[in-house]
Design a protein around this motif. Sequence first.
Motif, PDB file in Angstrom:
ATOM      1  N   ASP A  48       2.889 113.651 -91.128  1.00 45.80           N
ATOM      2  CA  ASP A  48       2.972 114.956 -90.721  1.00 45.80           C
ATOM      3  C   ASP A  48       4.469 115.269 -90.203  1.00 45.80           C
ATOM      4  OD1 ASP A  48       0.253 115.422 -90.818  1.00 45.80           O
ATOM      5  OD2 ASP A  48      -0.457 114.788 -88.987  1.00 45.80           O
ATOM      6  N   GLU A  49       5.284 114.281 -89.997  1.00 50.87           N
ATOM      7  CA  GLU A  49       6.447 114.511 -89.907  1.00 50.87           C
ATOM      8  C   GLU A  49       7.337 115.129 -90.937  1.00 50.87           C
ATOM      9  OE1 GLU A  49       7.610 114.052 -86.721  1.00 50.87           O
ATOM     10  OE2 GLU A  49       5.799 113.087 -86.277  1.00 50.87           O
ATOM     11  N   PHE A  50       6.803 115.024 -92.241  1.00 49.05           N
ATOM     12  CA  PHE A  50       7.728 115.318 -93.487  1.00 49.05           C
ATOM     13  C   PHE A  50       6.857 116.329 -94.435  1.00 49.05           C
ATOM     14  CE2 PHE A  50       8.648 110.873 -92.212  1.00 49.05           C
ATOM     15  CZ  PHE A  50       9.990 111.067 -92.064  1.00 49.05           C
ATOM     16  N   GLY A  51       7.788 116.952 -95.301  1.00 50.15           N
ATOM     17  CA  GLY A  51       7.190 117.987 -96.368  1.00 50.15           C
ATOM     18  C   GLY A  51       6.157 116.935 -97.321  1.00 50.15           C
ATOM     19  N   SER A  52       6.789 115.874 -97.771  1.00 54.69           N
ATOM     20  CA  SER A  52       5.953 114.919 -98.650  1.00 54.69           C
ATOM     21  C   SER A  52       6.591 113.538 -98.558  1.00 54.69           C
ATOM     22  CB  SER A  52       6.364 115.410-100.176  1.00 54.69           C
ATOM     23  OG  SER A  52       7.673 115.480-100.404  1.00 54.69           O
ATOM     24  N   MET A  53       5.826 112.570 -98.907  1.00 53.61           N
ATOM     25  CA  MET A  53       6.014 111.326 -98.807  1.00 53.61           C
ATOM     26  C   MET A  53       5.854 110.582-100.233  1.00 53.61           C
ATOM     27  SD  MET A  53       5.081 108.556 -95.976  1.00 53.61           S
ATOM     28  CE  MET A  53       5.644 109.549 -94.574  1.00 53.61           C
ATOM     29  N   LEU A  54       6.666 109.517-100.355  1.00 54.15           N
ATOM     30  CA  LEU A  54       6.249 108.517-101.765  1.00 54.15           C
ATOM     31  C   LEU A  54       6.052 107.395-101.231  1.00 54.15           C
ATOM     32  CD1 LEU A  54       6.409 108.199-104.675  1.00 54.15           C
ATOM     33  CD2 LEU A  54       8.717 107.606-104.444  1.00 54.15           C
ATOM     34  N   PHE A  55       4.908 106.849-101.303  1.00 51.66           N
ATOM     35  CA  PHE A  55       4.816 105.413-100.893  1.00 51.66           C
ATOM     36  C   PHE A  55       5.108 104.512-102.119  1.00 51.66           C
ATOM     37  CE2 PHE A  55       1.933 107.732 -98.288  1.00 51.66           C
ATOM     38  CZ  PHE A  55       2.197 107.014 -97.078  1.00 51.66           C
ATOM     39  N   LEU A  56       6.173 103.602-101.758  1.00 50.76           N
ATOM     40  CA  LEU A  56       6.686 102.781-102.877  1.00 50.76           C
ATOM     41  C   LEU A  56       6.615 101.227-102.622  1.00 50.76           C
ATOM     42  CD1 LEU A  56      10.134 103.592-104.765  1.00 50.76           C
ATOM     43  CD2 LEU A  56       9.422 101.301-104.242  1.00 50.76           C
ATOM     44  N   ASP A  57       6.097 100.547-103.427  1.00 51.52           N
ATOM     45  CA  ASP A  57       6.026  99.158-103.270  1.00 51.52           C
ATOM     46  C   ASP A  57       5.874  98.443-104.816  1.00 51.52           C
ATOM     47  OD1 ASP A  57       5.012  97.357-100.685  1.00 51.52           O
ATOM     48  OD2 ASP A  57       4.634  96.455-102.660  1.00 51.52           O
ATOM     49  N   THR A  58       6.320  97.079-104.677  1.00 50.51           N
ATOM     50  CA  THR A  58       6.304  96.448-105.976  1.00 50.51           C
ATOM     51  C   THR A  58       4.925  95.712-106.211  1.00 50.51           C
ATOM     52  OG1 THR A  58       6.926  94.451-104.674  1.00 50.51           O
ATOM     53  CG2 THR A  58       8.870  95.638-105.639  1.00 50.51           C
ATOM     54  N   SER A  59       4.174  95.498-105.398  1.00 44.85           N
ATOM     55  CA  SER A  59       2.804  95.000-105.584  1.00 44.85           C
ATOM     56  C   SER A  59       1.680  96.015-105.699  1.00 44.85           C
ATOM     57  CB  SER A  59       2.313  94.395-104.161  1.00 44.85           C
ATOM     58  OG  SER A  59       0.714  94.293-104.102  1.00 44.85           O
ATOM     59  N   PRO A  60       1.351  96.065-107.227  1.00 43.57           N
ATOM     60  CA  PRO A  60       0.161  96.770-107.501  1.00 43.57           C
ATOM     61  C   PRO A  60      -0.976  96.786-106.560  1.00 43.57           C
ATOM     62  CG  PRO A  60       0.699  95.348-109.557  1.00 43.57           C
ATOM     63  CD  PRO A  60       1.371  94.764-108.167  1.00 43.57           C
ATOM     64  N   ASN A  61      -1.500  95.831-106.113  1.00 35.49           N
ATOM     65  CA  ASN A  61      -2.706  95.890-105.050  1.00 35.49           C
ATOM     66  C   ASN A  61      -2.341  96.458-103.772  1.00 35.49           C
ATOM     67  OD1 ASN A  61      -3.714  94.215-107.085  1.00 35.49           O
ATOM     68  ND2 ASN A  61      -3.489  92.371-106.056  1.00 35.49           N
ATOM     69  N   MET A  62      -1.116  96.376-103.401  1.00 36.99           N
ATOM     70  CA  MET A  62      -0.888  97.136-102.154  1.00 36.99           C
ATOM     71  C   MET A  62      -0.959  98.636-102.553  1.00 36.99           C
ATOM     72  SD  MET A  62      -0.102  95.406 -99.635  1.00 36.99           S
ATOM     73  CE  MET A  62       0.372  93.711 -98.923  1.00 36.99           C
ATOM     74  N   ILE A  63      -0.486  99.156-103.677  1.00 33.78           N
ATOM     75  CA  ILE A  63      -0.476 100.343-103.985  1.00 33.78           C
ATOM     76  C   ILE A  63      -1.798 101.001-104.145  1.00 33.78           C
ATOM     77  CG2 ILE A  63       0.177 102.043-105.629  1.00 33.78           C
ATOM     78  CD1 ILE A  63       2.728 101.525-104.022  1.00 33.78           C
ATOM     79  N   GLU A  64      -2.757 100.155-104.543  1.00 30.62           N
ATOM     80  CA  GLU A  64      -4.157 100.519-104.794  1.00 30.62           C
ATOM     81  C   GLU A  64      -4.826 100.888-103.600  1.00 30.62           C
ATOM     82  OE1 GLU A  64      -7.961  97.776-106.024  1.00 30.62           O
ATOM     83  OE2 GLU A  64      -6.524  97.879-107.819  1.00 30.62           O
TER      84      GLU A  64
END
Length: 200
Positions: free
Chosen positions: A58-74
């Motif tokens: 809620d603090e930002f207009g948009s957010m990108l969640f970035l990680d090297t782990s496919p399972n975390m991204i899932e």
Amino acid sequence: MGNTDKFNMIAHTYDTPERIEIAKVSADAIREYVVDAKSKQAIDFGCGTGLVGMSLLDEFGSMLFLDTSPNMIEQIEQKLSELHIQNADTLCFDLEQEALPSLKADYIFMVQVLLHIPDVELLLARLFDILNEGGHVIIVDFDKNENVVSDFVHNGFDQTELKNMMTKLGYNTIRSKTFYSGSHIFMGQDASMFVLDSRK
């Protein structure tokens, strides 16, 4: 990023009560340095299952969640889908291996990520390139801890040394403070955590 295989294995069981609590206090520490960001783009770098970024959406207009782990991204994609969140996206990418010139952000925050990065200076230089002018990199990590001995992670960071490295890379207006102490929170050892805010 360092230790990706390990994080892939624990992704489904990552959200323990202890990690949720650390994420909450970390998000609160980051929030102190977020100013007028309702139209700004943020990156939750090394986001894991998104525990910190989700509470800062809620603090930002948009957010990108970035990680090297496919399972975390899932895991984070599942949360975003279940909650019908529209202002967030995900990216599975290893910034240590290659730069990503197309990526830009006003805020980049990372919580307990830097300690897994073998070449801290290289990563911070690449994050600097991603930042828009006037943007912030906010780091939450452990203070240097001589009781922690590991071949896989740094044993925390000296805030002054980290500031000096970042100044050399072009960061300015750097400020930091220790904001949290806990029992057995770092490789089984009692430890303290700091928050550091820097600008481009």
